[in-house]
Motif scaffolding. Structure first.
Motif, mmCIF file in Angstrom:
data_model
loop_
_atom_site.group_PDB
_atom_site.id
_atom_site.type_symbol
_atom_site.label_atom_id
_atom_site.label_comp_id
_atom_site.label_asym_id
_atom_site.label_seq_id
_atom_site.Cartn_x
_atom_site.Cartn_y
_atom_site.Cartn_z
ATOM 1 N N SER A 20 -1.320 8.412 -9.651
ATOM 2 C CA SER A 20 -1.281 8.415 -8.197
ATOM 3 C C SER A 20 -2.549 9.038 -7.657
ATOM 4 C CB SER A 20 -0.078 9.220 -7.696
ATOM 5 O OG SER A 20 1.136 8.677 -8.161
ATOM 6 N N ALA A 54 -5.802 -6.036 0.423
ATOM 7 C CA ALA A 54 -4.882 -6.139 -0.714
ATOM 8 C C ALA A 54 -5.326 -7.120 -1.793
ATOM 9 C CB ALA A 54 -3.456 -6.462 -0.273
ATOM 10 N N SER A 69 -2.030 -0.660 -6.815
ATOM 11 C CA SER A 69 -1.326 -0.919 -5.572
ATOM 12 C C SER A 69 -1.657 0.186 -4.579
ATOM 13 C CB SER A 69 0.184 -1.006 -5.798
ATOM 14 O OG SER A 69 0.691 0.220 -6.300
ATOM 15 N N ARG A 70 -1.319 -0.079 -3.342
ATOM 16 C CA ARG A 70 -1.652 0.878 -2.286
ATOM 17 C C ARG A 70 -0.516 0.930 -1.282
ATOM 18 N NH1 ARG A 70 -4.944 -0.653 2.473
ATOM 19 N NH2 ARG A 70 -5.185 1.247 3.702
ATOM 20 N N ASP A 71 -0.184 2.150 -0.862
ATOM 21 C CA ASP A 71 0.776 2.352 0.216
ATOM 22 C C ASP A 71 -0.024 2.930 1.391
ATOM 23 O OD1 ASP A 71 2.674 3.334 2.027
ATOM 24 O OD2 ASP A 71 4.121 3.720 0.438
ATOM 25 N N HIS A 72 -0.388 2.080 2.346
ATOM 26 C CA HIS A 72 -1.271 2.535 3.408
ATOM 27 C C HIS A 72 -0.575 3.520 4.333
ATOM 28 C CE1 HIS A 72 0.854 -0.734 5.484
ATOM 29 N NE2 HIS A 72 0.559 -0.111 6.598
ATOM 30 N N ARG A 73 0.753 3.452 4.414
ATOM 31 C CA ARG A 73 1.460 4.387 5.303
ATOM 32 C C ARG A 73 1.445 5.803 4.746
ATOM 33 N NH1 ARG A 73 6.724 0.733 5.634
ATOM 34 N NH2 ARG A 73 6.000 0.467 3.508
ATOM 35 N N LYS A 74 1.474 5.900 3.415
ATOM 36 C CA LYS A 74 1.460 7.212 2.764
ATOM 37 C C LYS A 74 0.048 7.619 2.345
ATOM 38 C CE LYS A 74 6.137 6.891 0.867
ATOM 39 N NZ LYS A 74 6.949 6.913 -0.398
ATOM 40 N N ASN A 75 -0.936 6.720 2.554
ATOM 41 C CA ASN A 75 -2.310 6.978 2.096
ATOM 42 C C ASN A 75 -2.348 7.296 0.605
ATOM 43 O OD1 ASN A 75 -3.715 6.466 4.476
ATOM 44 N ND2 ASN A 75 -3.359 8.534 5.244
ATOM 45 N N TYR A 78 -2.030 3.709 -6.305
ATOM 46 C CA TYR A 78 -1.363 3.878 -7.587
ATOM 47 C C TYR A 78 -1.999 2.997 -8.648
ATOM 48 C CZ TYR A 78 2.187 5.728 -4.416
ATOM 49 O OH TYR A 78 2.844 6.444 -3.444
#
Length: 114
Positions: A20, A54, A69-75, A78
């Motif tokens: 992460s 993406a 992968s990326r979670d843009h809301r959590k910045n 992974y």
């Protein structure tokens, strides 16, 4: 921009790990997120990238085994690693690329035993 990688460890060949990377600070200028690795005595190599749109890209030796992968809301960014091999042993660094520069975080050690 600050980057903090975590999730490394010691695993056996064939096992999985998820790395992460927490991205903080001014993120609006970031165009690409990625992971480098550097093994002892070897050159640094980029193993996976994901754009803000993406689109992903992988180094040939990790295709089908590593997934970025990326979670843009959590910045968060992974790197899901499966079917690990001893040659995947390295320090893994997350990085970002803007229009003008590239920034690294501190690395996390991944060791794969045979």
């Amino acid at each position: 921009v600050q980057l903090q990688a975590s999730g490394g460890g010691l695993v056996q060949a064939g096992e999985s790990l998820r790395l992460s990377c927490a991205v903080s600070g001014s993120t609006a200028s970031i165009r690409v997120f990625g992971w480098y690795r550097q093994a002892p005595g070897k050159a640094r190599e980029s193993v996976a990238t994901i754009t803000r749109g993406a689109e992903t890209d992988y180094e040939d030796s990790v295709k089908g085994r590593l997934t970025i992968s990326r979670d843009h809301r959590k910045n968060m960014v992974y790197l899901q690693m499966s079917s690990l091999r001893p040659e995947d042993t390295a320090v893994y660094y997350c990085y970002v690329r803007t229009f003008v520069r590239e920034l690294w975080g501190q690395g996390t050690q991944v060791t794969v035993s045979s």
